[in-house]
Structure formats: C-alpha cells, structure tokens
Motif scaffolding. Structure first.
Motif, PDB file in Angstrom:
ATOM      1  N   ASP A 495      15.281  77.103  40.837  1.00 39.93           N
ATOM      2  CA  ASP A 495      14.607  75.945  40.243  1.00 39.93           C
ATOM      3  C   ASP A 495      15.012  75.905  38.774  1.00 39.93           C
ATOM      4  O   ASP A 495      14.421  76.573  37.932  1.00 39.93           O
ATOM      5  CB  ASP A 495      13.092  76.074  40.389  1.00 39.93           C
ATOM      6  CG  ASP A 495      12.344  74.903  39.758  1.00 39.93           C
ATOM      7  OD1 ASP A 495      12.999  73.905  39.381  1.00 39.93           O
ATOM      8  OD2 ASP A 495      11.109  75.004  39.634  1.00 39.93           O
ATOM      9  N   ILE A 496      16.031  75.115  38.463  1.00 40.95           N
ATOM     10  CA  ILE A 496      16.593  75.142  37.115  1.00 40.95           C
ATOM     11  C   ILE A 496      15.794  74.318  36.116  1.00 40.95           C
ATOM     12  O   ILE A 496      15.915  74.510  34.910  1.00 40.95           O
ATOM     13  CB  ILE A 496      18.062  74.652  37.109  1.00 40.95           C
ATOM     14  CG1 ILE A 496      18.156  73.189  37.556  1.00 40.95           C
ATOM     15  CG2 ILE A 496      18.934  75.556  37.970  1.00 40.95           C
ATOM     16  CD1 ILE A 496      19.531  72.579  37.365  1.00 40.95           C
ATOM     17  N   ASP A 497      14.969  73.380  36.603  1.00 38.98           N
ATOM     18  CA  ASP A 497      14.291  72.453  35.698  1.00 38.98           C
ATOM     19  C   ASP A 497      12.768  72.536  35.762  1.00 38.98           C
ATOM     20  O   ASP A 497      12.078  71.711  35.162  1.00 38.98           O
ATOM     21  CB  ASP A 497      14.748  71.016  35.971  1.00 38.98           C
ATOM     22  CG  ASP A 497      14.717  70.663  37.459  1.00 38.98           C
ATOM     23  OD1 ASP A 497      14.144  71.438  38.248  1.00 38.98           O
ATOM     24  OD2 ASP A 497      15.289  69.617  37.828  1.00 38.98           O
ATOM     25  N   GLY A 498      12.235  73.501  36.492  1.00 40.18           N
ATOM     26  CA  GLY A 498      10.801  73.729  36.502  1.00 40.18           C
ATOM     27  C   GLY A 498       9.966  72.710  37.242  1.00 40.18           C
ATOM     28  O   GLY A 498       8.747  72.637  37.029  1.00 40.18           O
ATOM     29  N   ASP A 499      10.596  71.943  38.159  1.00 45.31           N
ATOM     30  CA  ASP A 499       9.829  70.931  38.885  1.00 45.31           C
ATOM     31  C   ASP A 499       9.369  71.414  40.254  1.00 45.31           C
ATOM     32  O   ASP A 499       8.771  70.655  41.022  1.00 45.31           O
ATOM     33  CB  ASP A 499      10.626  69.636  39.024  1.00 45.31           C
ATOM     34  CG  ASP A 499      11.897  69.790  39.858  1.00 45.31           C
ATOM     35  OD1 ASP A 499      12.215  70.942  40.253  1.00 45.31           O
ATOM     36  OD2 ASP A 499      12.576  68.776  40.112  1.00 45.31           O
TER      37      ASP A 499
END
Length: 611
Positions: A495-499
């Motif tokens: 999860d690279i963008d924390g969503d």
C-alpha cells in the motif's frame, strides 16, 4: 523451451490413501481428456492431424457460473513516471542470447528509512565483463516513498553504487538493530548490504554469504530456520552456467536464428542455507542441513531453483521451504525442528503436475485461500503449462493439484508466468491470485503465432466461500493498465499511498518497471496490521495474524518472500468487505507466544507489539 520429464517411480513408502488419491486424480484427468477428444471429433467429423492452437483447447467455459457476471471493476493505473520511478532493466544482451539475459530481476517493497511507509528497491543486470564499451551503472536503485505514493531516487546517498548482474532480492533485519537489511542475489558473487540508518554497507565478505564465484543465485529468503530468534538466509540457485557452456549449446528458433538455451541443457545448481551465528556472521550449513540435494544417478546437483516461499506446512511452529524448480521436480524441505530439513516433495505431491511431469516452474506463493486450514501453493509455469495450485489436507504434508477445479488452470495455460502471489485486490475479504507474464524470446510469434513476447498480466478473482470453483479470471476491461502487455518477471505489492488497498510493481526484461496504483472504489472496509517484535527477537517474519469479522476467521502470515525474485511489504492487509468491526485479532508470534489485541476502529493501519 520444451519441458519433459519421465513420470516418477511409485514410492514404496506411500500410504494406501496416497496411492488411491493419485489414482483418482489420474482417472479424472483421463476422463476429462477423453471427453474433450470425443467432443472435438463430433464437431469436426474426424481427427485433425495438426494440434489446435492453445486458445482452441480452453475448457474455461465449463467453470463459469453466474458469479462471473458479478466480477467487480478492479482497475490499476500506471503511475510509474508520475511517481518518479526511472530505472530501466539492463540485461547486457548483445545478440549472443545468453540465458541470464532473459530471466529478469526482482523488486522489493520495504521500509528502508524507518518512517513507516513502503519504499521501493529495484534490481537490474549490467553489461557483461567482456562487453566493449561497458557501462558500469549501479545495479540497485532505492526510491524513498513520501507516504503518498511519490518517490525520490536516493540510491547514491544510500550507498548503492555497485554494478553486478543482480537477480533476486531479500529483505530482513539480520543483525537485530531495527533496520531492514538487503541481500541481493546475482549471477556471480552475491551481496549482503547492512542498513545503517538508511545507508547501506556491503558486509558480504565478513558475513560469509558471498557464495561461489561461478554460481547463479536467483530468489532468496530471510527466515528463522532454527527458531533461535535471528534470521537465517536461504539462497536458491538456478543452473550451473558459464558463457562458454552457453555458447556451445546449439539452440535456435526455426527460421529465426539463435535462441536462449533450455534449462534442460544445463547442469543443476546447489541451494544454500546460511545459519545466522550472531554478530553479523553466517555459517554455510547447506550440506548438513539437508538443502543440498543431489541426483540419485551420479550425485550431481539436482536443483534448478527460481523461487522459494517459507511456509509452515504442518503447523508445527517451524517454517518449511517450498522451492519452484525449472524443468525438474519441485522441492519441499520439511523442517525437522532442529535446523535440518528433509526433502519430501515427491511424497507430499508437489514435485510434479497431475501427469507426473516436472514443469517449467518460475514464481511461487502460499496462502490459506479458503480459510479452512488448507495451505495452497501456487506456482507459475511455462507457456502451455497451467499454473499449479497444490492444496494440502489441513495440517498434513499431502497436496493435490486443484488448478482446474478452482478455475485457474485453463485460463493460465496460454501464457508464460513468472511472478505470482495471493492478495486481496478488491478488499472483499477473499484472497485473489495475481500472475505476471512474459515470454523469453522476442521473436516467439514468428514460430508460434499464438504466443507473444509481451504478455498481459492476469488477476483471478476469488468468488467467495460458496462458489463451486473459487477463482474466475477478471476480464481485461475491468483491470485498467494492469493488462498492458509487458515482458513481465518480478512482481510485488504494497500500500504505497496509505489508502488501504494494495498497489503492485512489476519488472520486465530490458525495459522500465511498472508501478500500478490500485484504483478500486468498491467501498469495502479493511484493516492493516504492522507488527513489532522484542529487543531480543526483533524480526516478525513468520508471524501468523488471525482476524475474525462477521463470524469468519482468516489468517495471514508475515512473509516478504513471495513471487519471483521479489519481496512484498511486511504489514498485512485484511479486506473486510461489508464488515464494520473486528470481533477478534489474534497474533501467533514466531516464538510461539499468542496474544489478542483490541481493534477500536477499522479502515486504518494499527500497530501491534509483542507482549
């Protein structure tokens, strides 16, 4: 490449149940083949001497149900350039068609700087020593994540300046200082890079994990082989290779010219196990531990290993190793609990496909995808070979290939698959199966019109617990940029963008990586769990996390080593579907300790520490 292997001799130590099971599977296969032949004859009025193209022999329709129409939109968007990722693979090819040039390299998601998000490490090859002119560009690149999916190349200031023919990556805190270290496998000497607060120092020589000068290492894994609290290192080795041997092999595509050699034309290799002795030093225990497998006739190395996954097959608390071997039998190293292993792949039923033949095995992953305690081993195979799905009897070392029954066999047969992994792409609470594809030969379509060099990736959607077969291929129209054809090799997720949903990075031969953001918008809930060990046992690799929601219990294992030459992030992600609360969260730590932890809210990442 052609792949053939004689059927294995019956094992006199097999139980009656195992023999009956094998006979039943063979009978089912014979009946299925007979029905297909009869159907073909009735439609055509006779038997055609020429075999039909692969697409024509595709019984996937038989596995479709009304659930297929319910497959959701799970689009992925290519954000490689927008995210700041620039690092094309260099394979050193100059037209000689040397086998390492086409096998690709890996990708790893891990927290390199300790700020809590997933940074990105990429491996690539280099020019060969005999190339003129030669460019000694760095073979590893580290991209620092800002937590929102934007990356900055910090390779130079992180000390990643060496040039070598890098292949696979493994990550783990081998020295227990709280920083995640990196092992880079290679054609030639391997490299161990100690993380000193974001700067990497090559400690290969002092650690004792350089390996033979002429070895070809592929995938690697940090795991605790002997349960002493520190991380040992397993290194898979592919074939015994040299430039002179490769050039001496006459291998060609009809009407095209020289082709890459087949693994059957090269001797096997020796897998290596390095025991962590503490203080940054390892001992090579390959022979004494039982992972050094030799052929029965001649004593030559038997492995042609491309991928490994550590998994506790029989739930005895000790991590076993499953090895994907290319064109020879797959291995299952059962951990005896004393730091030694017994190779039981044939007896366990994962050595060969249902025809009793070895496959061109590339990537591998393991998971309990049905939530019934059965471990599934997925293995991506060569073109015209279905992806394997070996499913165990719960808590037993006994497997059956259920790829056809579960709906992934026929749809996976056409393409040449490398990286494979289970993950919940749509957060509905069921593990989907992903595989990245790509051929070895750039001119393969000239001799096999139904094949392509660049191939689309595939996502198999889990239909849920009540479906007659678990998986259905997601149509290309619902996957966005994920199905853009590439020469796929390594694959990893984070999860690279924390969503909350899981994004993927794919590598390809002689081309740029592809970072694909998961843009599903289905409204499903989720929970992410990041674990922390103790001062004495800082590593959490091998930890089992069990979550109960809406009365259903699922388990995920903290294991970065999956896929092909690659590593996924350490936090685990549970899709919750429509569930709005977690009833129970239990953690089973590597030392055997069990602990329960409250989950006050969902749709967030929580941190759990060893009690």
């Amino acid at each position: 490449m052609s792949h053939s292997n004689p059927s294995p001799e019956p094992n006199p130590t097999e139980s009656d149940d195992e023999v009956i099971g094998k006979a039943f599977r063979i009978s089912v296969l014979v009946i299925l083949v007979a029905l297909l032949v009869i159907a073909a004859i009735s439609l055509s009025g006779g038997v055609d001497d020429a075999p039909p193209p692969i697409d024509a022999v595709d019984p996937v329709e038989a596995h479709k149900s009304t659930a297929v129409a319910e497959i959701p939109q799970i689009p992925f968007t290519d954000i490689t350039e927008a995210a700041g990722i620039v690092f094309p693979h260099r394979n050193g090819a100059t037209g000689q068609k040397l086998l390492p040039e086409t096998m690709g390299s890996g990708v790893a998601f891990f927290d390199a700087d300790g700020d809590g998000d997933a940074d990105l490490l990429l491996a690539r090859g280099t020019d060969w020593p005999w190339s003129t002119p030669r460019t000694d560009a760095p073979s590893l690149a580290l991209f620092e994540n800002d937590g929102k999916g934007k990356f900055t190349d910090v390779s130079a200031r992180s000390g990643l300046t060496d040039s070598f023919m890098a292949t696979g990556l493994a990550v783990g805190d081998f020295d227990g200082d709280g920083d995640t270290d990196v092992f880079a496998a290679a054609v030639g000497p391997d490299h161990l890079l100690r993380n000193d607060g974001g700067t990497f120092v090559d400690v290969t020589a002092t650690a004792g994990v350089r390996g033979p000068e002429d070895a070809w290492s592929s995938s690697a894994a940090f795991f605790d082989a002997d349960r002493d609290g520190d991380l040992d290192l397993f290194v898979a080795n592919y074939v015994s290779w040299s430039r002179d041997l490769d050039l001496s092999i006459e291998n060609s595509l009809t009407g095209v010219g020289r082709a890459y050699g087949q693994p059957t034309q090269f001797p096997g290799g020796i897998c290596r196990l390095y025991r962590n002795d503490g203080h940054g030093v390892f001992s090579d225990v390959s022979a004494s531990s039982g992972v050094e497998v030799l052929e029965a006739n001649g004593g030559r190395p038997a492995a042609k290993a491309l991928a490994v996954v550590p998994v506790d097959i029989d739930r005895d608390g000790h991590l076993d190793l499953v090895i994907a071997n290319d064109t020879v039998r797959n291995f299952l190293f059962h951990n005896r609990g004393d730091g030694t292993f017994e190779e039981v792949g044939e007896r366990a039923g994962i050595a060969y496909n249902t025809n009793g033949q070895a496959t061109g095995a590339m990537g591998i992953d393991a998971a309990d995808y049905r939530d019934d305690g059965a471990i599934a081993i997925a293995i991506g195979n060569f073109a015209a070979e279905m992806t394997s799905l070996f499913v165990s009897i719960p808590d037993k070392i006994s497997f059956f290939d259920q790829n056809v029954d579960e709906g992934i066999g026929p749809p996976s047969r056409r393409w040449l698959s490398f990286g494979v992994f289970f993950f919940d792409a749509d957060l509905d609470g069921w593990l989907d199966l992903f595989q990245v594809n790509g051929h070895l030969e750039d001119e393969i379509a000239a001799v096999q019109p139904d094949q392509r060099y660049r191939q689309p990736a595939q996502l198999f959607w889990h239909r849920g617990g009540d479906a007659p077969s678990c998986y259905a291929p997601v149509p290309d129209a619902k996957l966005g940029d994920l199905v853009v054809p590439i020469v796929g090799r390594g694959a990893a997720y984070a999860d690279i963008d924390g969503d909350g949903d899981l994004d993927v990075c794919l590598t390809q031969v002689a081309g740029p990586p592809r970072l694909l953001r998961n843009d599903q918008a289905l409204g499903n809930h989720w929970l992410r769990v990041r674990l922390f060990g103790t001062t004495e046992r800082p590593s959490v690799i091998g930890t089992r996390v069990r979550l109960t929601a809406q009365g259903r219990t699922r388990e995920l294992v903290v294991m970065p080593t999956r896929s092909y030459l690659s590593q996924v992030e350490l936090p685990v992600t549970f899709g919750l579907g429509s569930a709005t609360e977690v009833e129970r969260l239990e953690v089973i730590w590597p030392d055997g300790t069990r602990s329960e932890h409250p989950v006050p809210a969902i749709d967030q990442l929580i941190e759990v520490r060893h009690p």
